[in-house]
Design a protein around this motif. Sequence first.
Motif, PDB file in Angstrom:
ATOM      1  N   PHE A 108      -1.589  21.880  47.943  1.00  0.00           N
ATOM      2  CA  PHE A 108      -0.729  21.084  49.024  1.00  0.00           C
ATOM      3  C   PHE A 108       0.147  19.827  48.861  1.00  0.00           C
ATOM      4  O   PHE A 108      -0.262  18.782  48.008  1.00  0.00           O
ATOM      5  N   SER A 109       1.735  19.533  48.011  1.00  0.00           N
ATOM      6  CA  SER A 109       2.213  18.051  47.788  1.00  0.00           C
ATOM      7  C   SER A 109       2.982  17.645  48.993  1.00  0.00           C
ATOM      8  O   SER A 109       3.666  18.429  49.221  1.00  0.00           O
ATOM      9  N   GLY A 110       2.527  16.623  49.381  1.00  0.00           N
ATOM     10  CA  GLY A 110       3.185  15.848  50.636  1.00  0.00           C
ATOM     11  C   GLY A 110       3.398  14.429  49.767  1.00  0.00           C
ATOM     12  O   GLY A 110       2.900  14.154  48.678  1.00  0.00           O
ATOM     13  N   ALA A 111       4.017  13.580  50.568  1.00  0.00           N
ATOM     14  CA  ALA A 111       4.453  11.782  50.761  1.00  0.00           C
ATOM     15  C   ALA A 111       4.956  11.277  49.517  1.00  0.00           C
ATOM     16  O   ALA A 111       4.716  11.028  48.498  1.00  0.00           O
ATOM     17  N   GLY A 112       6.188  12.146  49.304  1.00  0.00           N
ATOM     18  CA  GLY A 112       7.521  11.998  48.267  1.00  0.00           C
ATOM     19  C   GLY A 112       7.722  13.973  47.559  1.00  0.00           C
ATOM     20  O   GLY A 112       6.938  14.963  48.652  1.00  0.00           O
ATOM     21  N   LEU A 113       8.865  13.637  47.457  1.00  0.00           N
ATOM     22  CA  LEU A 113       9.037  15.358  47.325  1.00  0.00           C
ATOM     23  C   LEU A 113       8.161  15.672  45.249  1.00  0.00           C
ATOM     24  O   LEU A 113       8.722  15.016  44.796  1.00  0.00           O
ATOM     25  N   PRO A 114       7.252  17.029  45.721  1.00  0.00           N
ATOM     26  CA  PRO A 114       6.994  17.441  44.000  1.00  0.00           C
ATOM     27  C   PRO A 114       7.631  17.872  43.215  1.00  0.00           C
ATOM     28  O   PRO A 114       7.827  19.173  43.263  1.00  0.00           O
ATOM     29  N   VAL A 266       1.955   2.298  51.215  1.00  0.00           N
ATOM     30  CA  VAL A 266       2.332   3.770  50.793  1.00  0.00           C
ATOM     31  C   VAL A 266       3.787   3.892  50.953  1.00  0.00           C
ATOM     32  O   VAL A 266       4.734   4.325  49.733  1.00  0.00           O
ATOM     33  N   GLY A 267       4.413   3.242  51.301  1.00  0.00           N
ATOM     34  CA  GLY A 267       5.752   3.312  52.022  1.00  0.00           C
ATOM     35  C   GLY A 267       6.374   4.000  53.011  1.00  0.00           C
ATOM     36  O   GLY A 267       7.397   4.659  52.636  1.00  0.00           O
ATOM     37  N   LEU A 268       5.790   4.201  53.739  1.00  0.00           N
ATOM     38  CA  LEU A 268       5.984   5.446  54.666  1.00  0.00           C
ATOM     39  C   LEU A 268       5.281   4.441  56.281  1.00  0.00           C
ATOM     40  O   LEU A 268       4.367   4.100  55.936  1.00  0.00           O
ATOM     41  N   PRO A 269       5.603   4.575  57.274  1.00  0.00           N
ATOM     42  CA  PRO A 269       5.453   4.388  59.036  1.00  0.00           C
ATOM     43  C   PRO A 269       3.927   6.011  58.452  1.00  0.00           C
ATOM     44  O   PRO A 269       3.577   6.890  58.271  1.00  0.00           O
ATOM     45  N   GLY A 270       3.291   5.051  59.095  1.00  0.00           N
ATOM     46  CA  GLY A 270       1.274   5.939  58.938  1.00  0.00           C
ATOM     47  C   GLY A 270       1.223   6.036  60.761  1.00  0.00           C
ATOM     48  O   GLY A 270       1.425   4.533  61.795  1.00  0.00           O
ATOM     49  N   ARG A 271       1.060   6.942  61.592  1.00  0.00           N
ATOM     50  CA  ARG A 271       0.068   6.974  62.748  1.00  0.00           C
ATOM     51  C   ARG A 271      -1.042   6.971  62.498  1.00  0.00           C
ATOM     52  O   ARG A 271      -2.072   7.361  62.598  1.00  0.00           O
ATOM     53  N   VAL A 272      -2.200   5.829  63.516  1.00  0.00           N
ATOM     54  CA  VAL A 272      -3.463   4.964  63.877  1.00  0.00           C
ATOM     55  C   VAL A 272      -3.884   5.235  65.026  1.00  0.00           C
ATOM     56  O   VAL A 272      -3.149   4.621  65.931  1.00  0.00           O
ATOM     57  N   ILE A 273      -4.703   4.738  65.339  1.00  0.00           N
ATOM     58  CA  ILE A 273      -6.007   4.122  66.544  1.00  0.00           C
ATOM     59  C   ILE A 273      -5.394   2.550  66.753  1.00  0.00           C
ATOM     60  O   ILE A 273      -5.916   1.963  65.784  1.00  0.00           O
ATOM     61  N   ARG A 274      -5.505   2.300  67.694  1.00  0.00           N
ATOM     62  CA  ARG A 274      -5.248   0.686  67.266  1.00  0.00           C
ATOM     63  C   ARG A 274      -6.263   0.743  67.284  1.00  0.00           C
ATOM     64  O   ARG A 274      -7.697   0.750  68.266  1.00  0.00           O
ATOM     65  N   ASN A 275      -6.920  -0.987  66.802  1.00  0.00           N
ATOM     66  CA  ASN A 275      -7.919  -1.587  67.066  1.00  0.00           C
ATOM     67  C   ASN A 275      -7.650  -3.028  66.329  1.00  0.00           C
ATOM     68  O   ASN A 275      -6.181  -3.354  66.058  1.00  0.00           O
ATOM     69  N   GLU A 276      -8.544  -4.129  65.992  1.00  0.00           N
ATOM     70  CA  GLU A 276      -8.734  -5.322  65.768  1.00  0.00           C
ATOM     71  C   GLU A 276      -7.404  -5.357  64.723  1.00  0.00           C
ATOM     72  O   GLU A 276      -7.173  -6.365  64.247  1.00  0.00           O
TER      73      GLU A 276
END
Length: 372
Positions: A108-114, A266-276
């Motif tokens: 499986f390959s993403g984070a860009g077009l393979p 990486v040059g992309l948005p990312g979804r995370v859990i907020r912390n300090e």
Amino acid sequence: MDMPALRIGDLTCSVPIVQGGMGVGISLSGLAAAVAEQGGIGVLASVGLAMLRTEKSARKAHIEVLTDEIRKVREKTRGVLGVNIMMALTNFSDLVETAIREKVDIIFSGAGLPLNLPRYLTEGAKTKLVPIVSSGRAAALICRRWLRSFNYLPDAFVLEGPLAGGHLGFRREQIDDPSQNLKALLSGVLEAVKPYEEKCNRQIPVIAAGGIYTGQDVYEIIAAGAAGAQMGTRFVATDECDADQAFKEAYLAAKEEDVRIINSPVGLPGRVIRNEFVDSIEKGERVPVRCPFRCLINCDSTKTPYCIAEALLNAVRGKLREGFAFAGANVHRVSEIVSVKTLIDSLQREYRLAASASACSQQPRPPTPRAP
Ligand SMILES: Cc1cc2nc3c(=O)[nH]c(=O)nc-3n(C[C@H](O)[C@H](O)[C@H](O)COP(=O)(O)O)c2cc1C
């Protein structure tokens, strides 16, 4: 009605669920083997493997650790195994060559077009190539390029929508745009691949990902034309997930308002859990970067506000003050940590319920008895 089998070329999985590859170190041989053993597709994340074991990012060490993880899964199960390899990695070629040499079932390959992935297929290799895309446009581009340059079509696609965890293939303003919902995106991808399926007289299954949480969600996305569902967040909250217990507990503690979108190196948005840590990078504070790894093509260590490899390595080891947990938009719904078998059984049960409820609602109603 049970979930339908997922077929990708000559591979068949009795459960049409792909456990999404999750780096750094979240989906290793423990989780991937457990999912494959239950009839789904178990996927190893290949990012940062050497750093997990040796604190170094030596080229040879990456190859050795990936080989070792693949073999560990093979010792535990004969189920279907994939490796997730991000285009954004500097050692992309090494990882793809290793996965093919070790005869993994799927890359499986993403984070860009393979765009050049089929180039790595060696004579007689049976490894399937599955790009991860976020639009029909990207899927069509890959089909066109692969067919022209390699006379090869993707064996399947994963379509990852904006509710997924980790890096997202969307601009920030698209993430909350209701027109970018998973079913609408799915219909775009199905439409985009159709001419190529007809031209080459073969099917290209599309697996949908991002925000799929219950068996009912799986039912609905399959009813909308997907061949299966890829899930990440649910698999983090399992006993077999390879992350430290503190990482899993961050999932249990997360509330809806804790889910944030950050800009990743990486040059992309990312979804995370907020912390300090997330608060400090959102405020523009810089975390000193030593860059021991040089893992990302697009990352300039003199400019990046923090090292994402280090942040993710700290998180998987449970040091969440010095990093953060990637998570999907539904992470606040996670309420317990269960075994992979329990999770898959409950998805099956919910799927059956949704299927029978839908069948009942479609049955013609018995005629109302005439009043005497
Ligand atoms: C902790 C975490 C790490 C992830 N890491 C990767 C990764 O290394 N490569 C990748 O292609 N996707 C990655 N993803 C995305 C998942 O493979 C999957 O597609 C996504 O989480 C599906 O959405 P869901 O979490 O809502 O089920 C990650 C997701 C999570 C939650």
